[in-house]
Design an enzyme around this catalytic site. Structure first.
Site, PDB file in Angstrom:
ATOM      1  N   HIS A   1       0.838  -1.226   0.000  1.00 46.64           N
ATOM      2  CA  HIS A   1       0.000   0.000   0.000  1.00 46.64           C
ATOM      3  C   HIS A   1       0.860   1.258   0.000  1.00 46.64           C
ATOM      4  CE1 HIS A   1      -3.326  -2.705   1.286  1.00 46.64           C
ATOM      5  NE2 HIS A   1      -2.367  -3.266   2.001  1.00 46.64           N
TER       6      HIS A   1
ATOM      7  N   SER B   1      14.543  21.876 -14.995  1.00 46.15           N
ATOM      8  CA  SER B   1      13.392  22.735 -15.264  1.00 46.15           C
ATOM      9  C   SER B   1      13.846  24.001 -15.972  1.00 46.15           C
ATOM     10  CB  SER B   1      12.716  23.084 -13.934  1.00 46.15           C
ATOM     11  OG  SER B   1      11.988  24.282 -14.041  1.00 46.15           O
TER      12      SER B   1
END
Ligand code: ARG
Length: 467
Positions: free
Chosen positions: A156, A277
């Site tokens: 999970h 970026s």
């Protein structure tokens, strides 16, 4: 060009639109070499069986050999040709003259095209499985170097239990092995020859289908001629195999995206597989991994397209089938690209061993072993041990203490609350249970994360790789 195909039946050319709409010449280029081989095998057999004059056959084969050595660029790839078969026939006709027409005795483009696709797909599968095996080899080498590298395993996406990086890597290797074996299995159903089915019912000429199959390297001849020209289940099956491989690769890429984030910091991608970026100068982004994850979805679309095209057509040849093939090649190419890039990216990953060791013991990841030790040493039913340890963890979180602070006194106090008596594990057993490295070492059963078990798994994998 002289339209030798339509000349008899029609007194009119197709409109340019209709010709452009129906030609497969663009993507047929993928099966150029196979189509030359198919024509040559068929012509050879026709000569051997005395079905066509030997001198015509020799001329045709010489023309095909010349075309093979010159390559695709020697062909007139004009959209007014319906397909590659017509372009090749045109080439041979230009060299041989009217006798070239013998090449088409007892052969249809219907059996020819699926023979070509099967031949090409065989070599695509050989190539892909070779590349999967190379990726597995890289993974195995990395696993050998990380048998003791502590790692946290998640369920999970929450801390679950300690493991090793090698153990996790070998999960990749085993998934990829099944992807590879799935291709081997599909290969058996690709490797059967439809040639000789002609349009759909074979022919009255005494052709030798076994011989053409042998010349082309097929293992068997298909038993039913309608099925031969009709079936594309081998395409759907291969497309599924590519989709499943893409899924495995996409999942690996997904984990690299997660693991390389600042919060996880478990691995770092090589700069060669990273981007930055245009505005945030500090950024190191796992774009290649993200694109691998994103591009893997293309394979599902292609699989669905292929299945949908197959579902609503009657048996035997329908022109719809022409539209199937580009989707096969697209998923082949797309998945091969992903395989190559994910291989390169995994091979150049750096693992942050300090961080993974820290995570392996953090957040009560060794709690299962504490419960197990109560069962093993104190003969407690597992459910009671599970309850005690669950309470130890919730009390610890409430008090703000960590795994290292869990001691004999604390364990006894909780066990008194639950069982009505102290369990008396003692400091040594508690420390042993909570040590992630000992947790890992204790899991020696087959498939486990203990270095000895992972080494056995590596041995098995190497046997597969050397087969
Ligand atoms: N271009 C066709 C295909 O890829 C070849 C077979 C054409 N057969 C026909 N009868 N029009 O399926």
């Amino acid at each position: 060009m002289d339209d030798f195909l339509r000349a008899g039946r029609f007194d009119e050319k197709m409109t340019d639109d209709a010709a452009a709409f129906s030609t497969s010449i663009e993507f047929d280029q993928r099966i150029f070499e196979e189509d030359v081989k198919t024509n040559r095998a068929h012509t050879t057999m026709l000569m051997e069986e005395g079905i066509i004059p030997e001198d015509a056959g020799v001329k045709i084969i010489n023309a095909l050999n010349k075309l093979e050595s010159e390559g695709l660029s020697a062909l007139n790839i004009d959209p007014s040709f319906e397909d590659i078969h017509m372009a090749i026939e045109d080439y041979v006709t230009n060299l041989v003259g009217k006798e070239a027409g013998f090449m088409h005795t007892a052969k249809s483009r219907n059996d020819q095209v699926c023979t070509d696709i099967r031949l090409k797909l065989k070599s695509e599968i050989e190539n892909t499985t070779k590349n999967i095996k190379q990726f597995i080899t890289t993974i195995v080498e990395m696993a050998k170097e990380n048998l003791d590298t502590l790692f946290i395993a998640y369920t999970h996406l929450q801390h679950a239990q300690p493991t090793t990086f090698a153990h996790h890597l070998m999960a990749y290797a085993n998934e990829l092995r099944r992807d590879c074996e799935r291709f081997y299995d599909t290969y058996k159903r690709v490797d059967i020859s439809p040639l000789g089915a002609a349009a759909l019912t074979t022919t009255g000429f005494p052709i030798n289908r076994q011989r053409t199959a042998e010349l082309l390297g097929f293992s068997e001849v298909m038993d039913n001629s309608i099925d031969s020209v009709s079936s594309r289940d081998f395409v759907a099956e291969a497309a599924f195999d590519y989709a499943m491989l893409a899924t495995t690769l996409g999942k690996i890429a997904d984990e690299i995206v997660i693991w390389s984030s600042y919060e996880f910091r478990m691995v770092e991608c090589s700069n060669a597989y990273s981007s930055t970026s245009s505005i945030m100068p500090q950024k190191k982004n796992p774009d290649i991994a993200e694109l691998a994850r994103g591009k893997s979805t293309v394979a599902y679309g292609e699989l669905m397209t292929i299945l949908s095209m197959l579902k609503a057509i009657p048996h035997s040849y329908n022109r719809d089938l022409q539209e199937l093939t580009p989707h096969l090649w697209n998923t082949v190419d797309n998945t091969n690209d992903i395989l190559k890039i994910v291989h390169g990216m995994v091979a150049t990953l750096t693992i942050n061993k300090e961080r993974t060791k820290q995570l392996a013991s953090a957040n009560f990841a060794t709690a299962t072993e504490l419960a197990d030790i109560m069962v093993r040493e104190k003969n407690l039913p597992f459910r009671s041990a599970h309850t005690i340890v669950g309470k130890i963890v919730s009390d610890s979180i409430e008090k703000g203490i960590t795994t290292e602070d869990i001691d004999n006194e604390f364990v006894n106090k909780v066990s008194e609350e639950i069982l009505g008596e102290p369990i008396e594990l003692g400091e040594d057993l508690i420390r042993q249970a909570l040590d992630p490295a000992l947790n890992v070492k204790s899991r020696t059963v087959k498939g486990g994360c203990a270095p000895s078990a992972v080494r056995d798994a590596i041995d098995n994998m190497e046997k597969f790789l050397n087969e």
